[in-house]
Design a protein around this motif. Structure first.
Motif, mmCIF file in Angstrom:
data_model
loop_
_atom_site.group_PDB
_atom_site.id
_atom_site.type_symbol
_atom_site.label_atom_id
_atom_site.label_comp_id
_atom_site.label_asym_id
_atom_site.label_seq_id
_atom_site.Cartn_x
_atom_site.Cartn_y
_atom_site.Cartn_z
ATOM 1 N N VAL A 147 0.613 15.772 -7.335
ATOM 2 C CA VAL A 147 0.438 14.433 -6.771
ATOM 3 C C VAL A 147 1.810 13.953 -6.320
ATOM 4 C CG1 VAL A 147 -0.256 12.057 -7.248
ATOM 5 C CG2 VAL A 147 -1.499 13.949 -8.319
ATOM 6 N N THR A 148 1.908 13.548 -5.049
ATOM 7 C CA THR A 148 3.184 13.111 -4.493
ATOM 8 C C THR A 148 3.003 11.797 -3.756
ATOM 9 O OG1 THR A 148 3.764 15.441 -4.139
ATOM 10 C CG2 THR A 148 5.088 13.795 -2.988
ATOM 11 N N ARG A 149 3.839 10.830 -4.094
ATOM 12 C CA ARG A 149 3.874 9.589 -3.322
ATOM 13 C C ARG A 149 4.757 9.841 -2.109
ATOM 14 N NH1 ARG A 149 2.117 4.782 -5.847
ATOM 15 N NH2 ARG A 149 1.490 5.150 -7.992
ATOM 16 N N ASP A 174 1.009 6.285 -11.632
ATOM 17 C CA ASP A 174 0.993 7.744 -11.566
ATOM 18 C C ASP A 174 -0.032 8.358 -12.523
ATOM 19 O OD1 ASP A 174 2.945 7.639 -9.631
ATOM 20 O OD2 ASP A 174 4.588 8.150 -10.979
ATOM 21 N N GLU A 175 -0.203 7.771 -13.684
ATOM 22 C CA GLU A 175 -1.181 8.285 -14.647
ATOM 23 C C GLU A 175 -2.596 8.201 -14.072
ATOM 24 O OE1 GLU A 175 -2.931 7.339 -19.109
ATOM 25 O OE2 GLU A 175 -0.930 6.624 -18.581
ATOM 26 N N THR A 176 -2.899 7.101 -13.418
ATOM 27 C CA THR A 176 -4.216 6.955 -12.789
ATOM 28 C C THR A 176 -4.408 7.981 -11.680
ATOM 29 O OG1 THR A 176 -4.267 4.592 -13.327
ATOM 30 C CG2 THR A 176 -5.736 5.348 -11.562
ATOM 31 N N LEU A 177 -3.374 8.207 -10.890
ATOM 32 C CA LEU A 177 -3.460 9.207 -9.828
ATOM 33 C C LEU A 177 -3.710 10.608 -10.399
ATOM 34 C CD1 LEU A 177 -0.582 7.912 -7.554
ATOM 35 C CD2 LEU A 177 -3.045 7.782 -7.085
ATOM 36 N N GLN A 178 -3.050 10.929 -11.500
ATOM 37 C CA GLN A 178 -3.273 12.221 -12.159
ATOM 38 C C GLN A 178 -4.712 12.326 -12.657
ATOM 39 O OE1 GLN A 178 -1.439 14.981 -12.409
ATOM 40 N NE2 GLN A 178 0.343 14.126 -11.375
ATOM 41 N N GLN A 179 -5.257 11.233 -13.183
ATOM 42 C CA GLN A 179 -6.643 11.240 -13.653
ATOM 43 C C GLN A 179 -7.610 11.435 -12.496
ATOM 44 O OE1 GLN A 179 -6.881 7.498 -15.742
ATOM 45 N NE2 GLN A 179 -6.324 8.432 -17.705
ATOM 46 N N ILE A 180 -7.342 10.783 -11.371
ATOM 47 C CA ILE A 180 -8.188 10.965 -10.189
ATOM 48 C C ILE A 180 -8.172 12.422 -9.760
ATOM 49 C CG2 ILE A 180 -8.364 10.437 -7.722
ATOM 50 C CD1 ILE A 180 -7.314 7.593 -8.449
ATOM 51 N N ALA A 181 -6.985 12.995 -9.683
ATOM 52 C CA ALA A 181 -6.857 14.389 -9.250
ATOM 53 C C ALA A 181 -7.561 15.332 -10.223
ATOM 54 C CB ALA A 181 -5.383 14.772 -9.121
ATOM 55 N N MET A 210 0.850 -1.173 0.000
ATOM 56 C CA MET A 210 0.000 0.000 0.000
ATOM 57 C C MET A 210 0.895 1.235 0.000
ATOM 58 S SD MET A 210 -3.431 1.017 2.090
ATOM 59 C CE MET A 210 -3.824 -0.672 2.178
ATOM 60 N N ALA A 211 0.440 2.285 -0.639
ATOM 61 C CA ALA A 211 1.203 3.526 -0.734
ATOM 62 C C ALA A 211 0.351 4.703 -0.272
ATOM 63 C CB ALA A 211 1.657 3.749 -2.172
ATOM 64 N N ARG A 212 1.001 5.660 0.322
ATOM 65 C CA ARG A 212 0.335 6.911 0.723
ATOM 66 C C ARG A 212 0.617 7.934 -0.379
ATOM 67 N NH1 ARG A 212 -1.547 9.160 5.842
ATOM 68 N NH2 ARG A 212 -2.091 6.983 5.880
ATOM 69 N N VAL A 213 -0.446 8.599 -0.828
ATOM 70 C CA VAL A 213 -0.342 9.612 -1.872
ATOM 71 C C VAL A 213 -0.972 10.891 -1.353
ATOM 72 C CG1 VAL A 213 -1.066 10.253 -4.204
ATOM 73 C CG2 VAL A 213 -0.430 7.888 -3.712
ATOM 74 N N VAL A 214 -0.297 12.011 -1.591
ATOM 75 C CA VAL A 214 -0.807 13.317 -1.200
ATOM 76 C C VAL A 214 -1.113 14.104 -2.469
ATOM 77 C CG1 VAL A 214 -0.231 15.501 -0.080
ATOM 78 C CG2 VAL A 214 0.439 13.346 0.978
ATOM 79 N N VAL A 215 -2.316 14.672 -2.518
ATOM 80 C CA VAL A 215 -2.711 15.537 -3.632
ATOM 81 C C VAL A 215 -3.009 16.919 -3.046
ATOM 82 C CG1 VAL A 215 -4.352 15.925 -5.511
ATOM 83 C CG2 VAL A 215 -3.707 13.581 -4.888
ATOM 84 N N ASN A 216 -2.272 17.910 -3.509
ATOM 85 C CA ASN A 216 -2.513 19.299 -3.113
ATOM 86 C C ASN A 216 -3.128 20.035 -4.286
ATOM 87 O OD1 ASN A 216 -1.512 19.566 -0.347
ATOM 88 N ND2 ASN A 216 0.427 18.936 -1.236
ATOM 89 N N VAL A 217 -4.209 20.746 -4.014
ATOM 90 C CA VAL A 217 -4.953 21.470 -5.044
ATOM 91 C C VAL A 217 -4.978 22.941 -4.657
ATOM 92 C CG1 VAL A 217 -7.178 21.687 -6.219
ATOM 93 C CG2 VAL A 217 -6.388 19.433 -5.467
ATOM 94 N N MET A 218 -4.596 23.805 -5.595
ATOM 95 C CA MET A 218 -4.564 25.247 -5.343
ATOM 96 C C MET A 218 -5.241 25.989 -6.491
ATOM 97 S SD MET A 218 -3.017 25.784 -2.478
ATOM 98 C CE MET A 218 -2.696 27.520 -2.560
ATOM 99 N N PRO A 219 -5.878 27.132 -6.186
ATOM 100 C CA PRO A 219 -6.423 27.937 -7.272
ATOM 101 C C PRO A 219 -5.285 28.401 -8.184
ATOM 102 C CG PRO A 219 -7.035 28.846 -5.109
ATOM 103 C CD PRO A 219 -6.078 27.731 -4.881
ATOM 104 N N LYS A 220 -5.553 28.453 -9.476
ATOM 105 C CA LYS A 220 -4.553 28.973 -10.403
ATOM 106 C C LYS A 220 -4.230 30.416 -10.019
ATOM 107 C CE LYS A 220 -5.546 25.937 -14.227
ATOM 108 N NZ LYS A 220 -5.731 25.788 -15.659
#
Length: 83
Positions: A74-76, A53-60, A1-11
């Protein structure tokens, strides 16, 4: 199992009223020197090692962020690392 962090910011070109409200409150609370605040979202996902990683980018880009007005990263995270 892996921990992934997704940070989202306004442009950068998108107004951020929540960030502006925080920036405006800081001096009133006695905190000086903060020029700008941008507020975003932070997600932590535990995923199977098979999720690439491609799937993680699609999720984000389809669920966690609005690609029209937000950027994301997206950061593992290594085992035992604190974010």
């Amino acid at each position: 199992m892996a921990r992934v962090v997704v940070n989202v910011m306004p442009k950068p070109e998108i107004l951020d009223p929540q960030g502006q409200a925080v920036a405006g409150a800081l001096p009133r609370l006695g905190f000086a020197g903060v020029r700008e605040v941008r507020q975003g979202k932070h997600f932590e996902l535990d995923v199977d090692d098979s999720v690439d990683d491609e799937t993680l980018q699609q999720i984000a880009g389809t669920l966690l962020a609005n690609p029209v007005i937000e950027d994301w990263s997206v950061t593992r995270v290594a085992d035992g690392a604190a974010e």
